[in-house]
Design a protein around this motif. Sequence first.
Motif, PDB file in Angstrom:
ATOM      1  N   VAL A   1       0.424 -23.646   1.634  1.00 27.15           N
ATOM      2  CA  VAL A   1       0.137 -23.699   3.066  1.00 27.15           C
ATOM      3  C   VAL A   1      -0.958 -24.729   3.307  1.00 27.15           C
ATOM      4  O   VAL A   1      -1.927 -24.810   2.549  1.00 27.15           O
ATOM      5  N   VAL A   2      -0.781 -25.512   4.369  1.00 29.91           N
ATOM      6  CA  VAL A   2      -1.818 -26.433   4.817  1.00 29.91           C
ATOM      7  C   VAL A   2      -2.427 -25.893   6.097  1.00 29.91           C
ATOM      8  O   VAL A   2      -1.709 -25.603   7.057  1.00 29.91           O
ATOM      9  N   VAL A   3      -3.749 -25.719   6.108  1.00 27.14           N
ATOM     10  CA  VAL A   3      -4.452 -25.189   7.278  1.00 27.14           C
ATOM     11  C   VAL A   3      -5.332 -26.287   7.844  1.00 27.14           C
ATOM     12  O   VAL A   3      -6.164 -26.859   7.133  1.00 27.14           O
ATOM     13  N   LYS A   4      -5.137 -26.577   9.113  1.00 25.28           N
ATOM     14  CA  LYS A   4      -5.964 -27.574   9.781  1.00 25.28           C
ATOM     15  C   LYS A   4      -6.893 -26.854  10.745  1.00 25.28           C
ATOM     16  O   LYS A   4      -7.507 -25.853  10.397  1.00 25.28           O
ATOM     17  N   GLU A   5      -7.008 -27.372  11.982  1.00 24.99           N
ATOM     18  CA  GLU A   5      -7.941 -26.763  12.922  1.00 24.99           C
ATOM     19  C   GLU A   5      -7.580 -25.308  13.237  1.00 24.99           C
ATOM     20  O   GLU A   5      -8.420 -24.479  13.481  1.00 24.99           O
ATOM     21  N   GLN A   6      -6.278 -25.025  13.230  1.00 21.65           N
ATOM     22  CA  GLN A   6      -5.869 -23.654  13.471  1.00 21.65           C
ATOM     23  C   GLN A   6      -4.534 -23.422  12.783  1.00 21.65           C
ATOM     24  O   GLN A   6      -3.775 -24.338  12.522  1.00 21.65           O
ATOM     25  N   GLY A   7      -4.230 -22.189  12.499  1.00 20.09           N
ATOM     26  CA  GLY A   7      -2.980 -21.866  11.826  1.00 20.09           C
ATOM     27  C   GLY A   7      -3.046 -20.495  11.192  1.00 20.09           C
ATOM     28  O   GLY A   7      -4.107 -19.996  10.851  1.00 20.09           O
ATOM     29  N   MET A   8      -1.880 -19.881  11.048  1.00 18.26           N
ATOM     30  CA  MET A   8      -1.772 -18.552  10.458  1.00 18.26           C
ATOM     31  C   MET A   8      -1.472 -18.661   8.976  1.00 18.26           C
ATOM     32  O   MET A   8      -0.759 -19.559   8.533  1.00 18.26           O
ATOM     33  N   LEU A   9      -2.020 -17.725   8.209  1.00 20.89           N
ATOM     34  CA  LEU A   9      -1.748 -17.669   6.785  1.00 20.89           C
ATOM     35  C   LEU A   9      -0.753 -16.558   6.504  1.00 20.89           C
ATOM     36  O   LEU A   9      -0.815 -15.486   7.118  1.00 20.89           O
ATOM     37  N   PRO A  10       0.200 -16.777   5.572  1.00 18.35           N
ATOM     38  CA  PRO A  10       1.098 -15.694   5.176  1.00 18.35           C
ATOM     39  C   PRO A  10       0.329 -14.614   4.423  1.00 18.35           C
ATOM     40  O   PRO A  10      -0.840 -14.786   4.057  1.00 18.35           O
ATOM     41  N   GLU A  11       1.010 -13.512   4.168  1.00 17.37           N
ATOM     42  CA  GLU A  11       0.347 -12.375   3.527  1.00 17.37           C
ATOM     43  C   GLU A  11      -0.137 -12.723   2.121  1.00 17.37           C
ATOM     44  O   GLU A  11      -1.238 -12.350   1.712  1.00 17.37           O
TER      45      GLU A  11
ATOM     46  N   LEU B   1      -3.350 -23.328  -1.237  1.00 17.50           N
ATOM     47  CA  LEU B   1      -3.915 -23.531   0.091  1.00 17.50           C
ATOM     48  C   LEU B   1      -4.606 -24.878   0.159  1.00 17.50           C
ATOM     49  O   LEU B   1      -5.439 -25.212  -0.684  1.00 17.50           O
ATOM     50  N   SER B   2      -4.234 -25.661   1.155  1.00 21.92           N
ATOM     51  CA  SER B   2      -4.879 -26.937   1.431  1.00 21.92           C
ATOM     52  C   SER B   2      -5.577 -26.818   2.770  1.00 21.92           C
ATOM     53  O   SER B   2      -4.952 -26.471   3.774  1.00 21.92           O
ATOM     54  N   VAL B   3      -6.871 -27.080   2.783  1.00 19.92           N
ATOM     55  CA  VAL B   3      -7.682 -26.916   3.990  1.00 19.92           C
ATOM     56  C   VAL B   3      -8.179 -28.282   4.440  1.00 19.92           C
ATOM     57  O   VAL B   3      -8.804 -29.011   3.662  1.00 19.92           O
ATOM     58  N   VAL B   4      -7.898 -28.632   5.688  1.00 23.68           N
ATOM     59  CA  VAL B   4      -8.328 -29.906   6.253  1.00 23.68           C
ATOM     60  C   VAL B   4      -9.429 -29.648   7.273  1.00 23.68           C
ATOM     61  O   VAL B   4      -9.253 -28.845   8.188  1.00 23.68           O
ATOM     62  N   LYS B   5     -10.557 -30.274   7.065  1.00 27.80           N
ATOM     63  CA  LYS B   5     -11.702 -30.242   7.985  1.00 27.80           C
ATOM     64  C   LYS B   5     -12.559 -28.991   7.871  1.00 27.80           C
ATOM     65  O   LYS B   5     -13.733 -29.054   7.574  1.00 27.80           O
TER      66      LYS B   5
ATOM     67  N   PHE C   1      -9.998 -30.969   2.067  1.00 29.46           N
ATOM     68  CA  PHE C   1     -10.037 -32.377   2.448  1.00 29.46           C
ATOM     69  C   PHE C   1     -10.925 -32.559   3.677  1.00 29.46           C
ATOM     70  O   PHE C   1     -10.826 -31.806   4.643  1.00 29.46           O
ATOM     71  N   ASN C   2     -11.791 -33.566   3.620  1.00 28.86           N
ATOM     72  CA  ASN C   2     -12.619 -33.945   4.772  1.00 28.86           C
ATOM     73  C   ASN C   2     -13.397 -32.765   5.343  1.00 28.86           C
ATOM     74  O   ASN C   2     -13.477 -32.583   6.558  1.00 28.86           O
ATOM     75  N   SER C   3     -13.961 -31.961   4.464  1.00 28.57           N
ATOM     76  CA  SER C   3     -14.658 -30.767   4.935  1.00 28.57           C
ATOM     77  C   SER C   3     -15.860 -31.130   5.802  1.00 28.57           C
ATOM     78  O   SER C   3     -16.651 -32.002   5.453  1.00 28.57           O
ATOM     79  N   GLU C   4     -15.974 -30.440   6.920  1.00 31.09           N
ATOM     80  CA  GLU C   4     -17.122 -30.618   7.805  1.00 31.09           C
ATOM     81  C   GLU C   4     -18.081 -29.438   7.711  1.00 31.09           C
ATOM     82  O   GLU C   4     -19.140 -29.440   8.329  1.00 31.09           O
ATOM     83  N   ASP C   5     -17.707 -28.422   6.951  1.00 31.97           N
ATOM     84  CA  ASP C   5     -18.543 -27.230   6.814  1.00 31.97           C
ATOM     85  C   ASP C   5     -19.595 -27.449   5.731  1.00 31.97           C
ATOM     86  O   ASP C   5     -19.406 -28.218   4.790  1.00 31.97           O
ATOM     87  N   SER C   6     -20.669 -26.721   5.836  1.00 37.79           N
ATOM     88  CA  SER C   6     -21.724 -26.818   4.828  1.00 37.79           C
ATOM     89  C   SER C   6     -21.317 -26.141   3.533  1.00 37.79           C
ATOM     90  O   SER C   6     -21.890 -26.382   2.479  1.00 37.79           O
ATOM     91  N   LEU C   7     -20.320 -25.256   3.584  1.00 39.71           N
ATOM     92  CA  LEU C   7     -19.825 -24.507   2.427  1.00 39.71           C
ATOM     93  C   LEU C   7     -20.873 -23.547   1.861  1.00 39.71           C
ATOM     94  O   LEU C   7     -20.731 -23.065   0.741  1.00 39.71           O
ATOM     95  N   THR C   8     -21.907 -23.260   2.616  1.00 34.58           N
ATOM     96  CA  THR C   8     -22.937 -22.349   2.099  1.00 34.58           C
ATOM     97  C   THR C   8     -22.385 -20.934   1.931  1.00 34.58           C
ATOM     98  O   THR C   8     -22.799 -20.214   1.024  1.00 34.58           O
ATOM     99  N   GLU C   9     -21.483 -20.524   2.810  1.00 42.45           N
ATOM    100  CA  GLU C   9     -20.895 -19.186   2.702  1.00 42.45           C
ATOM    101  C   GLU C   9     -19.694 -19.176   1.774  1.00 42.45           C
ATOM    102  O   GLU C   9     -19.304 -18.134   1.265  1.00 42.45           O
ATOM    103  N   PHE C  10     -19.126 -20.336   1.540  1.00 40.78           N
ATOM    104  CA  PHE C  10     -17.885 -20.421   0.801  1.00 40.78           C
ATOM    105  C   PHE C  10     -17.965 -19.839  -0.608  1.00 40.78           C
ATOM    106  O   PHE C  10     -17.047 -19.138  -1.042  1.00 40.78           O
ATOM    107  N   PRO C  11     -19.027 -20.108  -1.391  1.00 39.43           N
ATOM    108  CA  PRO C  11     -19.074 -19.585  -2.760  1.00 39.43           C
ATOM    109  C   PRO C  11     -18.930 -18.076  -2.858  1.00 39.43           C
ATOM    110  O   PRO C  11     -18.542 -17.570  -3.910  1.00 39.43           O
ATOM    111  N   LYS C  12     -19.237 -17.347  -1.791  1.00 42.69           N
ATOM    112  CA  LYS C  12     -19.122 -15.888  -1.845  1.00 42.69           C
ATOM    113  C   LYS C  12     -17.677 -15.440  -2.030  1.00 42.69           C
ATOM    114  O   LYS C  12     -17.412 -14.313  -2.426  1.00 42.69           O
TER     115      LYS C  12
END
Length: 938
Positions: A510-520, A525-529, A548-559
């Motif tokens: 699945v590719v997720v951009k600004e918005q989109g639903m994820l399957p169960e 997973l490919s995340v854009v922005k 790709f092209n992450s704009e988030d700080s990713l500080t919460e991501f490692p959790k």
Amino acid sequence: MAESAVSFLLDNLTPLLQNEVQLLWGVHGQVQYIFDELERIKAFLRVADAKEESNDYLRVWVKQVRDVAYDMEDALDEFMLRLLYYHGHGFSSSLHKLYHFIKSLKARHRIASDMQGIKSRVESISNSHTRFNMAIPGWSSNRLAYRQLTIQGDALLLEEAELVGIAGPKKQLMEWLLNNETGRQVISVVGMGGLGKTTLVKQVYDDPKVKKRFKVHAWITVSRSINKEDLIDEIFTDIRKPVPPEVSNMNIDRKRETIKDFLQQSSYLIVLDGVWDVNDWDFIKHSLPSNNRYGSRIMVTTRNAEVASASCVEIHDQVYNLEPLSPEESWELLCKKTFQGKPCPRNLEEVCHCILNRCGGLPLAIVAISAVLATKDDANIDEWASLCHTFGPEIGENYRLDNMKRVLSLSFNDLPYYLKSCFLYLSMFPDFRKIETMRLIRLWIAEGFVIEKEGMTPEEVAEGYIKELLDRSLIQVAGTTSCGRIKSCKVHDLLREIVIQKSKDQNFGVVVKEQGMLPEKVRRLSVVKTLHNVQNKNLSHLRSLLIFNSEDSLTEFPKLFPRSLKLLKVLELKGAPIENFPEEVCKLFHLKFLGLKKTKVKHIPRSIKKLQKLETLNLKDSFVTELPVEILSLKRLRHLLVYRYQIESYVHFHSKIGVTAPDGIGCLQSLQKLCFIEGNQENLTELGKLNQLRRLGIVKFREKDGSTLCSSIEKLINLRSLSITSEEKTDVIDLQHISSPPQYLQRLYLAGHMETLPQWINSLQNLGKLFLKWSRLKEDPLIHLQHLANLVHLEFLQVYEGESLHFKAGGFPSLKILGLDKLDALQSVTMDEGAMPRLEKLTFQRCKLLKKVPTGIEFLTNLKLLEFFDMPDELIMKLRPDGGEDHSKVAHVSDVYSVCWLDDGWDVYSLEGFTERDTVAQPYPEMRSYRRSTLWKV
């Protein structure tokens, strides 16, 4: 596709079945039963995969098989994770041993329960398969035969195929493009997908007459999903080399104004390829000025007639409606691609005409179906006829597009199972990106898609997969190295639409951009922005995560790591805005690929030793300068890439920054790529143990360690690429002690003083690229190099201190690119007739005493590009088209440029074909490719 999942599972079950001690009593029997049933189902799946789209019952059955294979893979990986957790570190206390034994029993009972449930599902699927198989008489006799694709020499590329029916359209576009109108003119090429709009316009864009006519050139791909800011950034990057630093702080409106101001001063040609919407055109057009003085052009390709009309509103604007190929042109293209230009066999003429009629004159459909037909047995007409019956009736306005999609789907279905997963993986990349082939290959290997072959490395097998996808016209070459290696690839937009849909349907990714639903259950997973849409989602089944092209700080991501991503095999964080290595990553037991390229990470934690399955660690262009000793625990590591470049105008000696590696690097026996480590005697000795190495890079090499390094290099029999840089510019690189160099060596980069050129270099008959820099040789190096039969690219920087160079007749028979930089004493260059017969690009840089045009340069009849960087005015004036005494010697060269470096970029004057008004100095767009060539990459 289900066959791929089952095959992958069976490959992983085999070693588990061979180690019964790891399984609780009774589980082994269940796993063996599942293994045997899946083996029986696998053969049927090869047919079912190809026919599931036409049969709803079969589609459901295939989905069930795929799901059970995925679930069993999850169960086994969970089980291995628990075994590691309970037994991986050892305990001295009896109480601890008892406690963890009880815990382990729970884990074993859990796997037993899982296997029982999966066994019941497999029994049900197997029974339904038997009933279904019996319900279709003659099913097995109608199955399509799969055989290995015959490699046809040059790949059958979608956009670079031999072109049919293009001469007329190209002539018309060239006339419009090169007319004498001084204002801005827009030319739109409109037509349905698959007609070859991009192919046609690329032919025009690359024509030498067009290159001469316009000072600034840019090709912009306007994908459906690209946002406006990315679009403006791409335009900026293409027209300004380098991009001024202050641009990063501009808002989007300021960037548009800056682009407009820059283009106002030049004749420009901008291609906007694949404009989907009128709003996209309205947004772009305000940045592209009329600049009436220069006569600029914009070319637009689009499927949307409304876009074509909206873009061509001025009196001199033109719309070209591209039509399908005629029946005669279609037949010519089919025969070229299916039978390699030979006539169609008589017994196949009728069925080939039937298939061709279904293609509706669309070149993409014809090339795609031809690639499928080329794999078929000419004697088995039933096999050919079955393809014709795949398509629906030719009715309705959209029959061409519908049949096109059927053709492309058939091309996918016809793939052998081992290529289907590889091809679907392309859906994980944003559609506006070229895909680096080596990056793709490493990802495939980490995912387990590459099947082992005796006598070949997985990388070599995967390179064969790339070649096969090219030959089947499913991917295109996007970029090559100077030696001809495929550097990047891309997917046609119509094929991309199909592969994305199949990826969704089969829950592949699945590719997720600004918005989109994820399957169960998300497996890839490919995340854009942004990551906002994946927060608090169930990612427990995830195997690959690419950002790709992450704009988030990713500080919460490692959790997310220990909680949700425990089965992760691939983690690609290229360019993510992170400064610290996420230590939680080291808890990912199954991780095989970790990409931190272009991040700001500075240190690698000692806990990296936990990643026992890691195969690729990419830290290129990060800030890591030292590796911990714990890196030596990663025995499966194959690719260790840790370096960065600091380049300004010209390459400088300390522009390449490597890494300090711990002593004992020789224990990493699986290493294939190791770049760049700082040389010390201990590690240089250890290198000789790495007999799998294909690529080696060393910096800060010291003269006293010469014999040690030579001894190690002789043992690296598989080495393809070698780069050595001395500690300081004046330090000697002593490599004279090599008596038996690696005979497969293809690329050699030596930076540092050399008293004499190593004699063994002239024995490297596979050498394709040679860069020598700061050598300061007294003897003419051409004497030793001219007989290298396969040398394609040669670069000299401050290599020779003599006053003359002589390229003798018959020398350098394969050379295509030659660069001579900062030869301070050089006063004359002579080229005999018959020397360098294939040379296409010749560059002179900073040779301050070279004031005469090379003698014999008129003999280089294949020369296409001649560049002079910061060369004496006396030389340049002799080459001017308006009276230069030596202009006639280079009149046969398509592009001749004089280039000089100013504070913020390159200024370029054309010395061929421009009028006086066009010689205003402006940064030249092609300079980016030159500046990349100055980087020392192995």
